[in-house]
Motif scaffolding. Structure first.
Motif, PDB file in Angstrom:
ATOM      1  N   ILE B 136       0.838  -1.210   0.000  1.00 25.41           N
ATOM      2  CA  ILE B 136       0.000   0.000   0.000  1.00 25.41           C
ATOM      3  C   ILE B 136       0.875   1.263   0.000  1.00 25.41           C
ATOM      4  CG2 ILE B 136      -1.756   1.307   1.290  1.00 25.41           C
ATOM      5  CD1 ILE B 136      -2.814  -1.430   2.338  1.00 25.41           C
ATOM      6  N   GLU B 137       1.924   1.222   0.804  1.00 27.64           N
ATOM      7  CA  GLU B 137       2.803   2.402   0.870  1.00 27.64           C
ATOM      8  C   GLU B 137       3.545   2.616  -0.446  1.00 27.64           C
ATOM      9  OE1 GLU B 137       2.765   4.673   3.002  1.00 27.64           O
ATOM     10  OE2 GLU B 137       1.782   3.758   4.723  1.00 27.64           O
ATOM     11  N   VAL B 138       3.942   1.519  -1.100  1.00 27.44           N
ATOM     12  CA  VAL B 138       4.604   1.664  -2.412  1.00 27.44           C
ATOM     13  C   VAL B 138       3.590   2.228  -3.409  1.00 27.44           C
ATOM     14  CG1 VAL B 138       5.750   0.442  -4.331  1.00 27.44           C
ATOM     15  CG2 VAL B 138       6.297  -0.169  -1.963  1.00 27.44           C
ATOM     16  N   TYR B 139       2.378   1.732  -3.339  1.00 25.80           N
ATOM     17  CA  TYR B 139       1.320   2.207  -4.240  1.00 25.80           C
ATOM     18  C   TYR B 139       1.057   3.701  -4.019  1.00 25.80           C
ATOM     19  CZ  TYR B 139      -3.349   2.784  -6.238  1.00 25.80           C
ATOM     20  OH  TYR B 139      -4.423   3.228  -6.950  1.00 25.80           O
ATOM     21  N   ARG B 140       1.065   4.094  -2.758  1.00 30.43           N
ATOM     22  CA  ARG B 140       0.801   5.504  -2.440  1.00 30.43           C
ATOM     23  C   ARG B 140       2.003   6.399  -2.733  1.00 30.43           C
ATOM     24  NH1 ARG B 140      -2.355   5.189   3.399  1.00 30.43           N
ATOM     25  NH2 ARG B 140      -4.372   4.488   2.588  1.00 30.43           N
ATOM     26  N   GLY B 141       3.131   5.779  -3.012  1.00 29.04           N
ATOM     27  CA  GLY B 141       4.335   6.553  -3.334  1.00 29.04           C
ATOM     28  C   GLY B 141       5.105   6.994  -2.104  1.00 29.04           C
ATOM     29  N   ASN B 142       4.759   6.485  -0.955  1.00 27.76           N
ATOM     30  CA  ASN B 142       5.460   6.865   0.278  1.00 27.76           C
ATOM     31  C   ASN B 142       6.708   6.028   0.519  1.00 27.76           C
ATOM     32  OD1 ASN B 142       3.413   8.675   0.822  1.00 27.76           O
ATOM     33  ND2 ASN B 142       2.222   7.165   1.974  1.00 27.76           N
ATOM     34  N   GLN B 143       6.833   4.927  -0.215  1.00 33.91           N
ATOM     35  CA  GLN B 143       7.956   4.030  -0.005  1.00 33.91           C
ATOM     36  C   GLN B 143       8.464   3.530  -1.351  1.00 33.91           C
ATOM     37  OE1 GLN B 143       9.593   2.858   2.816  1.00 33.91           O
ATOM     38  NE2 GLN B 143      10.885   1.662   1.428  1.00 33.91           N
ATOM     39  N   LYS B 144       9.780   3.532  -1.490  1.00 30.26           N
ATOM     40  CA  LYS B 144      10.351   2.981  -2.725  1.00 30.26           C
ATOM     41  C   LYS B 144      10.302   1.470  -2.663  1.00 30.26           C
ATOM     42  CE  LYS B 144      13.390   6.477  -4.519  1.00 30.26           C
ATOM     43  NZ  LYS B 144      14.747   6.807  -4.904  1.00 30.26           N
ATOM     44  N   ALA B 145      10.095   0.834  -3.813  1.00 27.43           N
ATOM     45  CA  ALA B 145      10.063  -0.635  -3.831  1.00 27.43           C
ATOM     46  C   ALA B 145      11.435  -1.177  -3.442  1.00 27.43           C
ATOM     47  CB  ALA B 145       9.676  -1.122  -5.212  1.00 27.43           C
ATOM     48  N   GLU B 146      11.437  -2.202  -2.663  1.00 26.49           N
ATOM     49  CA  GLU B 146      12.690  -2.808  -2.225  1.00 26.49           C
ATOM     50  C   GLU B 146      13.205  -3.740  -3.322  1.00 26.49           C
ATOM     51  OE1 GLU B 146      14.766  -2.358   0.476  1.00 26.49           O
ATOM     52  OE2 GLU B 146      15.931  -3.713  -0.795  1.00 26.49           O
ATOM     53  N   LYS B 147      14.424  -3.509  -3.750  1.00 26.02           N
ATOM     54  CA  LYS B 147      14.958  -4.300  -4.865  1.00 26.02           C
ATOM     55  C   LYS B 147      15.606  -5.592  -4.367  1.00 26.02           C
ATOM     56  CE  LYS B 147      14.033  -1.050  -7.966  1.00 26.02           C
ATOM     57  NZ  LYS B 147      13.378  -0.076  -7.099  1.00 26.02           N
ATOM     58  N   ASN B 148      16.127  -5.555  -3.173  1.00 22.24           N
ATOM     59  CA  ASN B 148      16.801  -6.734  -2.632  1.00 22.24           C
ATOM     60  C   ASN B 148      15.758  -7.681  -2.032  1.00 22.24           C
ATOM     61  OD1 ASN B 148      18.158  -8.581  -0.953  1.00 22.24           O
ATOM     62  ND2 ASN B 148      19.858  -7.156  -0.651  1.00 22.24           N
ATOM     63  N   PHE B 149      15.593  -8.839  -2.674  1.00 22.55           N
ATOM     64  CA  PHE B 149      14.561  -9.794  -2.238  1.00 22.55           C
ATOM     65  C   PHE B 149      14.796 -10.231  -0.778  1.00 22.55           C
ATOM     66  CE2 PHE B 149      12.977 -14.142  -1.666  1.00 22.55           C
ATOM     67  CZ  PHE B 149      11.642 -13.940  -1.950  1.00 22.55           C
ATOM     68  N   GLY B 150      16.053 -10.449  -0.433  1.00 16.98           N
ATOM     69  CA  GLY B 150      16.389 -10.894   0.919  1.00 16.98           C
ATOM     70  C   GLY B 150      16.005  -9.864   1.965  1.00 16.98           C
ATOM     71  N   ILE B 151      16.295  -8.591   1.661  1.00 12.34           N
ATOM     72  CA  ILE B 151      15.962  -7.529   2.625  1.00 12.34           C
ATOM     73  C   ILE B 151      14.440  -7.430   2.767  1.00 12.34           C
ATOM     74  CG2 ILE B 151      16.015  -5.019   3.024  1.00 12.34           C
ATOM     75  CD1 ILE B 151      18.762  -5.963   3.511  1.00 12.34           C
ATOM     76  N   TYR B 152      13.734  -7.555   1.616  1.00 11.20           N
ATOM     77  CA  TYR B 152      12.275  -7.480   1.717  1.00 11.20           C
ATOM     78  C   TYR B 152      11.750  -8.657   2.558  1.00 11.20           C
ATOM     79  CZ  TYR B 152       7.379  -7.699   1.093  1.00 11.20           C
ATOM     80  OH  TYR B 152       6.045  -7.777   1.397  1.00 11.20           O
ATOM     81  N   ALA B 153      12.303  -9.848   2.319  1.00  2.00           N
ATOM     82  CA  ALA B 153      11.880 -11.024   3.090  1.00  2.00           C
ATOM     83  C   ALA B 153      12.148 -10.789   4.579  1.00  2.00           C
ATOM     84  CB  ALA B 153      12.617 -12.266   2.608  1.00  2.00           C
ATOM     85  N   LEU B 154      13.283 -10.145   4.866  1.00  2.00           N
ATOM     86  CA  LEU B 154      13.619  -9.868   6.263  1.00  2.00           C
ATOM     87  C   LEU B 154      12.634  -8.863   6.873  1.00  2.00           C
ATOM     88  CD1 LEU B 154      15.531 -10.321   8.634  1.00  2.00           C
ATOM     89  CD2 LEU B 154      17.056  -8.590   7.696  1.00  2.00           C
ATOM     90  N   TYR B 155      12.177  -7.915   6.061  1.00  2.00           N
ATOM     91  CA  TYR B 155      11.188  -6.929   6.540  1.00  2.00           C
ATOM     92  C   TYR B 155       9.926  -7.654   7.035  1.00  2.00           C
ATOM     93  CZ  TYR B 155       7.153  -3.843   6.023  1.00  2.00           C
ATOM     94  OH  TYR B 155       5.969  -3.174   6.228  1.00  2.00           O
ATOM     95  N   VAL B 156       9.512  -8.680   6.312  1.00  2.00           N
ATOM     96  CA  VAL B 156       8.311  -9.425   6.712  1.00  2.00           C
ATOM     97  C   VAL B 156       8.626 -10.374   7.865  1.00  2.00           C
ATOM     98  CG1 VAL B 156       6.482 -10.998   5.919  1.00  2.00           C
ATOM     99  CG2 VAL B 156       7.401  -9.280   4.367  1.00  2.00           C
ATOM    100  N   MET B 157       9.844 -10.932   7.842  1.00  7.69           N
ATOM    101  CA  MET B 157      10.146 -12.040   8.748  1.00  7.69           C
ATOM    102  C   MET B 157      11.007 -11.679   9.958  1.00  7.69           C
ATOM    103  SD  MET B 157      10.789 -15.226   6.267  1.00  7.69           S
ATOM    104  CE  MET B 157      10.723 -16.313   7.662  1.00  7.69           C
TER     105      MET B 157
END
Lengths: 328, 477
Positions: B136-157
């Motif tokens: 939602i935040e990426v859609y709203r433009g408040n957050q840049k999409a995370e390019k590093n899959f591992g870092i994004y996975a860590l954000y959730v986990m």
């Protein structure tokens, strides 16, 4: 570069400070733990009434010829005065409310026989309770306060979890959840009557309850064998044998039985162990003198005072009749 | 792996030591592996569900940033459907099916839809909401999409907040995985103190209170009057200490490694109104609903009836988020109604607090705190009861005072009150006397006082703590 060096220098300083203060903190904890634990140990073994005292007395000062051990059904069903009068031998009821399993009588027998060998020990056990039950393991912690003085308690305590050895490094942990009991039974010992541990229950099942279906409803398929409990039973039998004590295992009456086959696979296995070792197993769970007699029960598992009186007489008569305790 | 287990103590020491021992570039990977291990210690296979949503949301984030116009909305919807879909299957399928069966039963029809024999993945609602906040935040433009899959996975986990929050926002957490955190003595010690305080709240207060609460609430028709009132008050503090205790261990363990997680509780039982209570209770969820649902519905910038509907609807969904049971829905609805009534009351009876003398103002505050607490306790009855029927039985029986009081042997009540008095004392000081806002129970620079206080806290855990009591209440959500 200078900034990175500064970070590393700072970190090293912080590690040093942290390690030093952690050591001091651990020393403070150790001292407090030892101090508080020792005070609690002193007060715990100073109790002169209450449930803990029942265990303490049974393993320290007890000199009776006949000792009754087990759970709440032991505590409420066996009147030692009746048994002593009929058999002519001294007897004590050291049963304890709380649903403790076979490990508690085994521990009591193991410790009490260091100084004194009773002639007969009656252990009240419902054989199905030797099946696997998480609560059985949780309640083993009743033995925690004894582990320093009687290290054999650890043999049971180690079954509770893999980290018990670490927990036992703390002295105060052995008195976990016992502060209230220690205060009450030390300060107000005169308020709690203690009649050789036998506690008769005054109330009776009423007729309405007795008509209602309040039988012991058990799904025997859910009782799974528990190797640990079987080994503890074998240990109890072994101690009795080597100490030359007559061991009688009793399953006392229940109000109503809904199932035809009383025993699960685990229960049958326990009975098999008793038979293999030629241990007397007296099963009163289907005794018609008690079945459906609501006025002899306080609830479906416990006899009331009248029921206990009748049952104690039956047990005393049988002890004499079978020559286990000959009336002098 | 539970925070109140020895397994976690070893896990925490090993992970934290490795974190500081490793060069910065490897830290995120180690944390990701540790988080996977942490999650898999519950039901290993369920990590695949997490992986599924992580992959979808990761690519959704990238495509949301890459594309413009309608396509963006499509990617957002795909991501939301995937997340809500998993929630629907694992959490709500059997509940919906159950209600269909009941309805068809009234019409004397059998329900042909089969039941699913599944266990709810632990913390599903938490990490699903955290993942949804990212897209939602990426859609709203408040957050840049995370390019590093591992870092994004860590954000959730990220293990401290994986199973029971705080539900983080990407703006707050993602960038922290790129930052270098050195070993800072003050921060590490503050984090450890917070963990100890959380553990105390969980196993000395919450688990101790739960013994009395469980005994009463499992036989609601056998208890009356003061017994039910006391059990309900105990439950109010049980759930507070259980959940805030968890949050504090989570925030503390993250803080030790240099991560700042959002505050989840601010002494909620000092709230002077239900609306203030919700600003202090489970803040990460309240703000999530506010940011992503309430505002999307129009918030308060709509007509008054619509505004009231928005509020009510958000609380209804919040109830459903907590569990697939009518008790939670009623709990949510009740809280929604409280807020609507408060709004109506405020509109009708506008009073100026400024004109009141200080002593009268204090008196009003105390009364308001007590009324709010009573209202919240009433709603907790639904939250805790095993069924809606039980909840109504409890409320009915609560007002029958001529029946005997159930003490449960007094022991648990004794421990319960000692714990509660200590908690209230600490929170009272935090609320009214501490100059700096802190989550810690002691605000002293004296080394001796600090040593003794935290040592005694640990000794109390050893002496009065309920060991092996089981998991945190909010894990089931």
């Amino acid at each position: 570069m200078m900034l990175v060096s500064l970070f590393i220098f700072n970190s090293k300083m912080h590690y040093k400070k942290f390690t030093l203060r952690l050591v001091v903190f651990l020393l403070v904890i150790y001292s407090l733990d030892l101090m508080i634990g020792s005070v609690l140990e002193f007060l715990f073994f100073k109790q002169k009434t209450g449930p803990n005292y029942q265990i303490i007395e049974s393993i320290t000062t007890n000199k009776a010829d006949l000792v009754i051990l087990g759970n709440s059904r032991a505590q409420h069903h066996y009147n030692p005065r009746i048994i002593s009068k009929k058999t002519g031998f001294s007897s004590v009821n050291a049963g304890l409310n709380g649903g403790y399993g076979i490990y508690l009588p085994t521990f009591q027998v193991e410790v009490m026989t260091i100084n004194h060998n009773p002639k007969v020990i009656i252990v009240e056990i419902e054989p199905n309770t030797l099946s696997y039950n998480k609560l059985n393991y949780y309640l083993i912690k009743v033995l925690l306060p004894y582990v320093d003085r009687y290290p054999n308690a650890y043999e049971f305590l180690k079954l509770t979890d893999n980290y018990q050895k670490i927990k036992l490094l703390s002295k105060a942990y052995k008195y976990n959840s016992l502060i209230f009991d220690i205060i009450i039974y030390n300060l107000f010992s005169n308020k709690f009557a203690y009649v050789k541990s036998f506690i008769p229950i005054q109330k009776s099942l009423n007729k309405i309850d007795s008509v209602a279906n309040i039988g012991v409803n058990r799904n025997l398929n859910t009782f799974i064998s528990d190797l640990n409990m079987e080994l503890i039973l074998k240990k109890l039998i072994y101690i009795a044998k080597i100490k030359n004590i007559k061991l009688v295992i009793v399953n006392s009456p229940i109000y109503n039985n809904e199932v035809n086959d009383n025993y699960s696979f685990a229960g049958k296995k326990a009975i098999q162990i008793m038979n293999d070792n030629k241990i007397s197993f007296w099963d009163y769970s289907n005794d018609t003198s008690f079945l459906n007699k609501y006025y002899l029960f306080s609830d479906k598992l416990h006899l009331n005072d009248k029921g206990a009186e009748l049952f104690s007489n039956i047990i005393a008569d049988r002890l004499v009749a079978e020559g286990i305790m000959k009336n002098s | 792996m539970l925070f109140n287990s020895f397994q976690f103590v070893f896990f925490f020491v090993i992970v934290t030591s490795l974190y500081f021992a490793l060069p910065h570039k490897y830290r995120w990977f180690m944390l990701l592996m540790a988080s996977c291990y942490f999650y898999m210690s519950f039901i290993p296979i369920y990590i695949l569900i997490l992986l599924f949503t992580i992959i979808i949301d990761y690519y959704a984030g990238i495509y949301l940033e890459k594309f413009q116009g309608k396509k963006r909305k499509t990617f957002l919807i795909i991501s939301l459907i995937a997340n809500v879909g998993i929630l629907a299957v694992f959490k709500y399928y059997n509940f919906i099916n159950d209600n269909i069966s009941s309805f068809l039963g009234i019409l004397e029809h059998k329900n042909p839809i089969p039941y699913l024999s599944i266990i709810l993945p632990i913390g599903l609602s938490f990490h699903t909401f955290q993942a949804m906040s990212y897209t939602i935040e990426v859609y709203r433009g408040n957050q840049k999409a995370e390019k590093n899959f591992g870092i994004y996975a860590l954000y959730v986990m990220f293990y401290p907040q994986l199973v029971a929050g705080p539900i983080e926002r990407p703006q707050n957490l993602l960038h922290q995985f790129y930052e270098y955190h050195e070993f800072d003595y003050e921060r590490v010690v503050q984090g450890l103190k917070l963990m100890l305080w959380g553990l105390f709240k969980k196993i000395v207060i919450a688990d101790r209170l739960s013994i009395y609460v469980n005994a009463v609430y499992s036989n609601p028709d056998q208890h009356f009057g003061f017994t039910l009132i006391l059990a309900t008050i105990f439950f109010a503090f049980q759930i507070y200490c259980d959940f805030s205790g968890y949050s504090e261990i989570a925030i503390g363990s993250a803080q030790v490694m240099g991560f700042k997680l959002m505050t989840n509780f601010k002494r909620p039982y000092f709230a002077k109104s239900v609306s203030e209570f919700w600003k202090r209770w489970h803040i990460s969820l309240s703000t999530w609903f506010s940011d992503y649902l309430y505002i999307s519905l129009g918030g308060n910038r709509v007509s008054i009836p619509r505004w009231y509907f928005n509020l009510f609807f958000v609380f209804l969904v919040s109830g459903l988020w907590h569990g697939a049971n009518w008790t939670f829905i009623i709990w949510g609805a009740l809280n929604g109604l409280y807020l609507i009534f408060a709004l109506i009351k405020n509109r009708l009876l506008r009073t100026s607090e400024k004109s009141r003398p200080k002593i009268i103002k204090s008196g009003f505050n105390i009364v308001n705190i007590l009324i709010t607490f009573a209202l919240i306790c009433l709603s907790w009855v639904f939250f805790r009861a095993n069924s809606a029927h039980d909840a109504f039985v409890i409320i009915r029986n609560m007002f029958k005072f001529n029946m005997p009081f159930y003490s449960g042997g007094w022991k648990q009540i004794f421990y319960g009150f000692v714990g509660l008095f200590f908690l209230i004392y600490v929170e009272f000081k935090q609320e009214f006397y501490f100059e700096i806002e802190t989550r810690l129970p002691l605000n002293s620079f004296s080394i001796v006082r600090n040593y003794l206080f935290y040592a005694m806290l640990l000794i109390s855990i050893i002496l009065v703590g309920v060991f092996d009591a089981g998991q945190f209440i909010y894990f089931q959500f």
